[in-house]
Design a protein around this motif. Structure first.
Motif, PDB file in Angstrom:
ATOM      1  N   ASP A 112      -9.899  -5.393 -14.280  1.00 36.97           N
ATOM      2  CA  ASP A 112      -9.183  -4.486 -13.384  1.00 36.97           C
ATOM      3  C   ASP A 112      -9.161  -3.100 -13.999  1.00 36.97           C
ATOM      4  O   ASP A 112      -8.631  -2.913 -15.097  1.00 36.97           O
ATOM      5  CB  ASP A 112      -7.761  -4.991 -13.148  1.00 36.97           C
ATOM      6  N   SER A 151       0.854  -1.187   0.000  1.00 35.26           N
ATOM      7  CA  SER A 151       0.000   0.000   0.000  1.00 35.26           C
ATOM      8  C   SER A 151       0.889   1.236   0.000  1.00 35.26           C
ATOM      9  O   SER A 151       1.782   1.368   0.836  1.00 35.26           O
ATOM     10  CB  SER A 151      -0.902   0.012   1.241  1.00 35.26           C
ATOM     11  N   THR A 179     -11.918   0.121  -1.829  1.00 37.21           N
ATOM     12  CA  THR A 179     -10.846   0.993  -2.283  1.00 37.21           C
ATOM     13  C   THR A 179     -10.920   2.302  -1.511  1.00 37.21           C
ATOM     14  O   THR A 179     -11.895   2.572  -0.793  1.00 37.21           O
ATOM     15  CB  THR A 179     -10.932   1.249  -3.805  1.00 37.21           C
ATOM     16  N   THR A 180      -9.898   3.119  -1.646  1.00 34.05           N
ATOM     17  CA  THR A 180      -9.864   4.438  -1.017  1.00 34.05           C
ATOM     18  C   THR A 180      -9.348   5.459  -2.024  1.00 34.05           C
ATOM     19  O   THR A 180      -8.638   5.118  -2.973  1.00 34.05           O
ATOM     20  CB  THR A 180      -8.953   4.461   0.220  1.00 34.05           C
ATOM     21  N   ARG A 223      -4.498  -1.726   2.626  1.00 33.85           N
ATOM     22  CA  ARG A 223      -4.690  -0.411   2.013  1.00 33.85           C
ATOM     23  C   ARG A 223      -4.725   0.652   3.110  1.00 33.85           C
ATOM     24  O   ARG A 223      -5.595   0.613   3.978  1.00 33.85           O
ATOM     25  CB  ARG A 223      -5.989  -0.373   1.218  1.00 33.85           C
ATOM     26  N   ASP A 251     -15.121  -5.183  -9.476  1.00 36.60           N
ATOM     27  CA  ASP A 251     -13.954  -4.326  -9.326  1.00 36.60           C
ATOM     28  C   ASP A 251     -14.418  -2.929  -8.963  1.00 36.60           C
ATOM     29  O   ASP A 251     -15.362  -2.400  -9.562  1.00 36.60           O
ATOM     30  CB  ASP A 251     -13.126  -4.284 -10.617  1.00 36.60           C
ATOM     31  N   ALA A 284     -12.940   1.014  -8.236  1.00 36.74           N
ATOM     32  CA  ALA A 284     -11.811   1.928  -8.381  1.00 36.74           C
ATOM     33  C   ALA A 284     -12.276   3.345  -8.111  1.00 36.74           C
ATOM     34  O   ALA A 284     -13.452   3.681  -8.326  1.00 36.74           O
ATOM     35  CB  ALA A 284     -11.202   1.827  -9.787  1.00 36.74           C
ATOM     36  N   GLU A 330      -7.906   0.869 -13.798  1.00 34.34           N
ATOM     37  CA  GLU A 330      -6.823   1.674 -13.236  1.00 34.34           C
ATOM     38  C   GLU A 330      -6.953   3.107 -13.750  1.00 34.34           C
ATOM     39  O   GLU A 330      -6.438   3.452 -14.809  1.00 34.34           O
ATOM     40  CB  GLU A 330      -5.464   1.093 -13.627  1.00 34.34           C
TER      41      GLU A 330
END
Length: 355
Positions: free
Chosen positions: A229, A40, A132-133, A92, A180, A182, A231
């Motif tokens: 995934d 992380s 997620t963050t 994370r 997923d 994001a 990104e």
């Protein structure tokens, strides 16, 4: 949209385990027998590693943190009860104090810390199936799961430091826990396969520009049922790697995920990883036998092979914190994974030194 407070039921669990897992050690290099399982990053100098070290019960999980780019590390405790076999937990940190560890579907375990890892609290209900963050905020997909099926999906969001998050229905009901999630800034993307469609031609991508308060749904870039995934490198540019069965394909959006264009990427396996350093520059780990790392500086139009040290490298948790600095967990051959770092946008990589 009606919302309710997601009250996270917590039980305090002091981290560490017997014989070497829980002590605090400061100002030294990464231990030689430390085996990393998750990375992380916070900025170009600060990152944390979740991994295992030998202890009286075999191997215990610990967290190693650095604030100087890997020159020295401080150990803090990891949550108790993390599985040592069968699956790898994910770490994370949203900031220096607020961190999270979760275990993939099948275990359904999730822990949080709000004091930098001094103490950890385990969420008892519901199960967190994606997390997620971004910019101090936490985002999660929750459900009530057995080992075979999940139901009652919800989307939860709020400050990473908060004891509870707002909860609302998902913008679509997925066909399973393979989704997923994001986020970048106030933009959030949720990718999955809808349960209500018998033979969907696309997966579904739900997009939010207001921190998850509202979503717009459309076609996603991946094959239904095989996940993917996402990104994001900015609010408008989103890169994607999608399994296709035996192989994988890469694509890129320049309109925030409304549409995606396939990239002329080299042959990829399902385990391929893509990490953007900017809207134009990214590295792509083919993760096939003997395949190198690739890099693009023109938005994926062309890819140049790189030859980092070692052969048969497997890359995961590849993250750039700015256009030049990136960190990755890399396994070379049969050796345990190690942390590698770049300071030139992914052109060259070197292994973080161990004692």
């Amino acid at each position: 949209m009606k919302r309710a407070a997601l009250c996270i039921v917590l039980a305090v669990t002091v981290g560490g385990c017997g014989g070497g897992g829980g002590g605090r050690h400061t100002g030294r290099q990464l231990p030689a027998r430390f085996v990393a399982v998750s990375l992380s990053t916070l900025d170009d100098s600060e990152f944390a590693l979740l991994g295992t070290v030998p202890c009286s019960v075999g191997r215990c999980h610990v967290i190693e943190r650095t604030a100087d780019g890997g020159r020295s590390f401080t150990r803090v405790a990891a949550p108790r009860g993390l599985p040592s076999e069968g699956t790898n937990p994910t770490l994370r940190f949203a900031d220096a104090r607020d961190g999270f560890v979760w275990v993939p579907f099948g275990w359904g375990a999730f822990w949080s810390t709000h004091d930098g890892g001094a103490t950890w609290r385990r969420v008892r209900s519901p199960d967190v199936v994606a997390f997620t963050t971004a910019d101090g905020k936490a985002y999660a997909v929750t459900a009530h799961c057995t080992t075979q099926i999940c139901s009652g999906y919800h989307f939860a969001h709020g400050p990473a430091s908060a004891p509870h998050w707002l909860e609302s229905p998902l913008p679509f009901v997925p066909d399973g826990p393979v989704v997923d999630l994001a986020a970048r800034g106030r933009n959030v993307w949720l990718l999955g396969t809808p349960a209500e469609s018998r033979v969907p031609h696309h997966d579904v991508l739900a997009r939010s520009i207001d921190g998850g308060r509202t979503f717009v749904t459309g076609d996603g870039p991946c094959i239904p049922g095989l996940a993917g995934d996402l990104e994001p490198s900015s609010a408008r540019v989103v890169w994607a790697v999608c399994p296709t069965g035996m192989l994988a394909a890469a694509s890129r959006s320049t309109d925030g995920g409304v549409t995606f264009e396939p990239l002329r990427a080299p042959p990829l396996v399902n385990a391929a990883r893509l990490a953007p350093a900017s809207d134009q520059t990214a590295v792509l780990a083919a993760n096939g036998a003997g395949r190198p790392l690739y890099r693009t500086t023109d938005g994926g139009a062309t890819w140049r092979p790189l030859r980092p040290p070692g052969n048969d490298n497997v890359w995961w948790d590849v993250v750039f914190t700015d256009t030049r600095t990136g960190d990755a967990l890399v396994q070379v051959g049969a050796r345990p994974a190690a942390i590698w770092r770049t300071t030139d946008g992914g052109t060259t990589w070197s292994r973080v030194h161990r004692r």
